[in-house]
Design a protein around this motif. Structure first.
Motif, PDB file in Angstrom:
ATOM      1  N   ASP A 136       0.798  -1.228   0.000  1.00  0.00           N
ATOM      2  CA  ASP A 136       0.000   0.000   0.000  1.00  0.00           C
ATOM      3  C   ASP A 136       0.828   1.275   0.000  1.00  0.00           C
ATOM      4  O   ASP A 136       0.286   2.378  -0.085  1.00  0.00           O
ATOM      5  N   THR A 137       2.166   1.171   0.087  1.00  0.00           N
ATOM      6  CA  THR A 137       3.035   2.344   0.160  1.00  0.00           C
ATOM      7  C   THR A 137       4.271   2.114  -0.699  1.00  0.00           C
ATOM      8  O   THR A 137       4.850   1.020  -0.675  1.00  0.00           O
ATOM      9  N   LEU A 138       4.689   3.129  -1.451  1.00  0.00           N
ATOM     10  CA  LEU A 138       5.927   3.063  -2.222  1.00  0.00           C
ATOM     11  C   LEU A 138       7.039   3.783  -1.472  1.00  0.00           C
ATOM     12  O   LEU A 138       6.799   4.809  -0.827  1.00  0.00           O
ATOM     13  N   ALA A 139       8.261   3.262  -1.582  1.00  0.00           N
ATOM     14  CA  ALA A 139       9.405   3.873  -0.908  1.00  0.00           C
ATOM     15  C   ALA A 139      10.672   3.564  -1.692  1.00  0.00           C
ATOM     16  O   ALA A 139      10.689   2.683  -2.558  1.00  0.00           O
ATOM     17  N   CYS A 140      11.742   4.297  -1.377  1.00  0.00           N
ATOM     18  CA  CYS A 140      13.013   4.042  -2.046  1.00  0.00           C
ATOM     19  C   CYS A 140      14.156   4.707  -1.301  1.00  0.00           C
ATOM     20  O   CYS A 140      13.973   5.641  -0.515  1.00  0.00           O
ATOM     21  N   ALA A 141      15.364   4.211  -1.576  1.00  0.00           N
ATOM     22  CA  ALA A 141      16.616   4.901  -1.254  1.00  0.00           C
ATOM     23  C   ALA A 141      17.107   5.459  -2.578  1.00  0.00           C
ATOM     24  O   ALA A 141      17.115   4.754  -3.579  1.00  0.00           O
ATOM     25  N   SER A 142      17.523   6.731  -2.596  1.00  0.00           N
ATOM     26  CA  SER A 142      17.796   7.336  -3.895  1.00  0.00           C
ATOM     27  C   SER A 142      18.962   8.309  -3.867  1.00  0.00           C
ATOM     28  O   SER A 142      19.214   8.971  -2.860  1.00  0.00           O
ATOM     29  N   THR A 143      19.644   8.398  -5.033  1.00  0.00           N
ATOM     30  CA  THR A 143      20.634   9.447  -5.254  1.00  0.00           C
ATOM     31  C   THR A 143      20.015  10.619  -6.012  1.00  0.00           C
ATOM     32  O   THR A 143      20.733  11.522  -6.429  1.00  0.00           O
ATOM     33  N   GLY A 144      18.704  10.613  -6.222  1.00  0.00           N
ATOM     34  CA  GLY A 144      18.041  11.765  -6.812  1.00  0.00           C
ATOM     35  C   GLY A 144      16.985  11.454  -7.845  1.00  0.00           C
ATOM     36  O   GLY A 144      15.809  11.784  -7.672  1.00  0.00           O
ATOM     37  N   ALA A 151       8.237   9.452  -6.074  1.00  0.00           N
ATOM     38  CA  ALA A 151       7.290  10.440  -5.559  1.00  0.00           C
ATOM     39  C   ALA A 151       6.197  10.728  -6.581  1.00  0.00           C
ATOM     40  O   ALA A 151       5.009  10.812  -6.239  1.00  0.00           O
ATOM     41  N   ALA A 152       6.568  10.869  -7.847  1.00  0.00           N
ATOM     42  CA  ALA A 152       5.594  11.165  -8.902  1.00  0.00           C
ATOM     43  C   ALA A 152       4.673   9.978  -9.155  1.00  0.00           C
ATOM     44  O   ALA A 152       3.449  10.140  -9.308  1.00  0.00           O
ATOM     45  N   ALA A 153       5.249   8.786  -9.218  1.00  0.00           N
ATOM     46  CA  ALA A 153       4.438   7.590  -9.476  1.00  0.00           C
ATOM     47  C   ALA A 153       3.423   7.371  -8.362  1.00  0.00           C
ATOM     48  O   ALA A 153       2.252   7.048  -8.622  1.00  0.00           O
ATOM     49  N   ALA A 154       3.847   7.546  -7.125  1.00  0.00           N
ATOM     50  CA  ALA A 154       2.927   7.371  -5.994  1.00  0.00           C
ATOM     51  C   ALA A 154       1.797   8.389  -6.044  1.00  0.00           C
ATOM     52  O   ALA A 154       0.635   8.063  -5.782  1.00  0.00           O
ATOM     53  N   ALA A 155       2.149   9.634  -6.400  1.00  0.00           N
ATOM     54  CA  ALA A 155       1.117  10.664  -6.511  1.00  0.00           C
ATOM     55  C   ALA A 155       0.101  10.301  -7.583  1.00  0.00           C
ATOM     56  O   ALA A 155      -1.114  10.443  -7.389  1.00  0.00           O
ATOM     57  N   ALA A 156       0.577   9.819  -8.729  1.00  0.00           N
ATOM     58  CA  ALA A 156      -0.320   9.452  -9.824  1.00  0.00           C
ATOM     59  C   ALA A 156      -1.213   8.270  -9.460  1.00  0.00           C
ATOM     60  O   ALA A 156      -2.360   8.179  -9.908  1.00  0.00           O
ATOM     61  N   LEU A 157      -0.686   7.360  -8.652  1.00  0.00           N
ATOM     62  CA  LEU A 157      -1.433   6.156  -8.265  1.00  0.00           C
ATOM     63  C   LEU A 157      -2.281   6.373  -7.020  1.00  0.00           C
ATOM     64  O   LEU A 157      -3.062   5.492  -6.645  1.00  0.00           O
ATOM     65  N   GLY A 158      -2.126   7.521  -6.342  1.00  0.00           N
ATOM     66  CA  GLY A 158      -2.859   7.768  -5.112  1.00  0.00           C
ATOM     67  C   GLY A 158      -2.337   6.972  -3.939  1.00  0.00           C
ATOM     68  O   GLY A 158      -3.096   6.634  -3.019  1.00  0.00           O
ATOM     69  N   MET A 159      -1.045   6.665  -3.951  1.00  0.00           N
ATOM     70  CA  MET A 159      -0.419   5.891  -2.871  1.00  0.00           C
ATOM     71  C   MET A 159       0.482   6.800  -2.033  1.00  0.00           C
ATOM     72  O   MET A 159       1.128   7.699  -2.570  1.00  0.00           O
ATOM     73  N   PRO A 160       0.563   6.587  -0.729  1.00  0.00           N
ATOM     74  CA  PRO A 160       1.547   7.317   0.069  1.00  0.00           C
ATOM     75  C   PRO A 160       2.950   6.849  -0.285  1.00  0.00           C
ATOM     76  O   PRO A 160       3.139   5.726  -0.779  1.00  0.00           O
ATOM     77  N   SER A 161       3.938   7.713  -0.069  1.00  0.00           N
ATOM     78  CA  SER A 161       5.313   7.330  -0.386  1.00  0.00           C
ATOM     79  C   SER A 161       6.286   7.927   0.613  1.00  0.00           C
ATOM     80  O   SER A 161       6.025   8.968   1.223  1.00  0.00           O
ATOM     81  N   TYR A 162       7.421   7.246   0.749  1.00  0.00           N
ATOM     82  CA  TYR A 162       8.528   7.701   1.590  1.00  0.00           C
ATOM     83  C   TYR A 162       9.794   7.616   0.753  1.00  0.00           C
ATOM     84  O   TYR A 162      10.110   6.562   0.193  1.00  0.00           O
ATOM     85  N   VAL A 163      10.495   8.723   0.679  1.00  0.00           N
ATOM     86  CA  VAL A 163      11.684   8.810  -0.158  1.00  0.00           C
ATOM     87  C   VAL A 163      12.868   9.218   0.715  1.00  0.00           C
ATOM     88  O   VAL A 163      12.823  10.245   1.387  1.00  0.00           O
ATOM     89  N   PHE A 164      13.918   8.413   0.702  1.00  0.00           N
ATOM     90  CA  PHE A 164      15.099   8.635   1.535  1.00  0.00           C
ATOM     91  C   PHE A 164      16.278   9.011   0.639  1.00  0.00           C
ATOM     92  O   PHE A 164      16.592   8.292  -0.312  1.00  0.00           O
ATOM     93  N   ILE A 165      16.928  10.129   0.948  1.00  0.00           N
ATOM     94  CA  ILE A 165      18.005  10.649   0.113  1.00  0.00           C
ATOM     95  C   ILE A 165      19.176  11.114   0.969  1.00  0.00           C
ATOM     96  O   ILE A 165      18.998  11.446   2.147  1.00  0.00           O
ATOM     97  N   PRO A 166      20.393  11.183   0.403  1.00  0.00           N
ATOM     98  CA  PRO A 166      21.495  11.828   1.115  1.00  0.00           C
ATOM     99  C   PRO A 166      21.182  13.315   1.286  1.00  0.00           C
ATOM    100  O   PRO A 166      20.602  13.942   0.397  1.00  0.00           O
ATOM    101  N   SER A 167      21.558  13.890   2.406  1.00  0.00           N
ATOM    102  CA  SER A 167      21.197  15.276   2.692  1.00  0.00           C
ATOM    103  C   SER A 167      21.888  16.287   1.787  1.00  0.00           C
ATOM    104  O   SER A 167      21.440  17.425   1.678  1.00  0.00           O
TER     105      SER A 167
END
Length: 421
Positions: A136-144, A151-167
């Motif tokens: 029910d939720t999309l997430a990822c570790a990402s370099t950008g 984030a875009a795919a989750a928004a289009a699908l109506g799913m919550p998402s969590y995106v983790f990135i280097p600061s």
């Protein structure tokens, strides 16, 4: 359905098509297996089905790891869900070829995807499979770029998402992620630190589909569609050589897998292409391993402007080295200054503005041409994975702009005089 099971790339142990990414016996990575026997019966019909399919990656649904439906999910239905990616331009780059002393160079410009990078391909596949599995939720570790795509795919699908990135990620990529309403988490560390945390979280949040962790076997298959498109756009033929970037090594190896699958079916003509990989010198564990004649990719601490390639401990590094050797290709690294020059070279000769990863591949192509590694008669495809608007700092200060008074004399004395000097 063509997809059959998961299997360990090291020991061959087979598993069901669940959200699993590592072998329980040897801890090797898992990949998706298929049975394409039925597709081989009528190649002409298969070509027609592909060419008449939707203008996105779902025209290749027979070769992607979705299992619902018999014989498979409808390409038309999939095309109406979320943000369909793919069918990006393959541009003949004659001026670039001439500058490098080559005959035929093509640029596969994957900046034309919904969030302007190839990551939309892999996320489309991972998200579709995640929905099949009930997450029910999309997430990822990402370099950008992956952050943007998830984030875009989750928004289009109506799913919550969590995106983790280097600061310390580029501001443009952070802004182009947060705008979609995701839960954006900046980690004080590099990508490898982010990935370790996400691996831990994925074990605790059982309803979350981490596209590049527990969904990784399915996610990685999306990169094959680059090969399918290139072959189709070349008239169902393989190129002689492909130059592609290497971060984890997955994209590079999956492009080769895509060509192999279609060649085995007789769907395309030509030999397997020579595969050249490209890394930034400041994060080049795979290039170093290749140069040393080993498949052991020693982890490094990234230090490069090419942040989208800054994976110091690449999961598919050994397989990338194996592919380079088996295809007669290689893996090179380029400096940050060469990366900037590569961005400028591509822009000036093709009108395509690429991010730093594309600067890496273009600079590597230039290095190969300068060394004489490429036969001038070869058909070469350069894979560009992201848009230059994502990494604007890389071109800051690399060109001059004239500021003048609104008078013809000022234009003549400053601009025209400088142009003819």
């Amino acid at each position: 359905m063509a997809v059959t099971n998961l299997a360990c790339r090291e020991c061959g142990t087979e598993y069901e098509l669940t959200a699993q990414y590592v072998c329980h016996k040897c801890f090797g990575p898992l990949e998706v297996k298929y049975d394409h026997t039925a597709l081989a019966d009528d190649v002409a019909s298969l070509r027609r089905r592909i060419t008449s399919g939707p203008q996105n990656i779902w025209r290749y649904v027979d070769f992607l790891p979705l299992v619902e439906g018999q014989p498979g999910p409808s390409a038309k239905i999939l095309s109406r869900v979320g943000l369909p990616a793919g069918c990006t331009p393959l541009v003949r780059a004659d001026r670039l070829a001439e500058r490098l002393g080559l005959k035929e160079v093509w640029v596969k410009n994957d900046a034309h995807n919904p969030t302007h990078s190839f990551k939309d391909r892999v996320v489309s596949v991972a998200a579709a499979r995640a929905r099949e599995l009930g997450f029910d939720t999309l997430a990822c570790a990402s370099t950008g770029n992956l952050a943007n795509a998830v984030a875009a795919a989750a928004a289009a699908l109506g799913m919550p998402s969590y995106v983790f990135i280097p600061s310390d990620l580029e501001e443009q990529k952070i802004l182009a992620t947060g705008v979609y309403g995701t839960n954006l988490v900046k980690i004080k560390g590099n990508y490898d630190d982010v990935n370790r945390l996400c691996t831990e979280i994925s074990g605790e949040q059982e309803s979350w589909a981490f596209v590049n962790v527990n969904m990784r076997p399915y996610y990685a298959e999306g990169s094959k569609t680059l090969a399918y498109e290139i072959a189709e756009q070349l008239g169902f033929r393989t190129p002689d050589r492909v130059v592609a970037p290497i971060a984890s090594g997955s994209l590079y190896t999956k492009i080769a897998k895509g060509f192999d699958e279609w060649r085995e079916l007789g769907l395309i003509e030509g030999d397997a292409p020579t595969m050249n990989g490209a890394q930034a010198l400041g994060c080049s564990p795979v290039a170093t391993a290749f140069a040393e004649g080993t498949d052991v990719c020693r982890p490094v601490k990234p230090d490069t402007i090419a942040k989208s390639l800054a994976i110091g401990n690449p999961a598919d590094g050994p397989y990338a080295v194996e592919l380079a050797n088996n295809s007669g290709g290689g893996i090179d690294s380029v400096t940050d200054e060469e990366i900037k020059a590569g961005i400028r070279l591509l822009a000036e000769t093709t009108g395509i503005f690429t991010e730093t990863a594309g600067g890496v591949t273009t600079a590597t192509l230039a290095k190969l041409a300068d060394r004489g590694d490429i036969d001038p008669e070869e058909r070469v495809v350069l894979v560009i994975t992201g848009d230059g608007l994502k990494t604007l700092d890389a071109v800051r200060g690399t060109f001059e702009a004239h500021e003048i008074e609104p008078k013809f004399s000022a234009f003549e004395n400053t601009v025209l005089a400088g142009a003819t000097a």
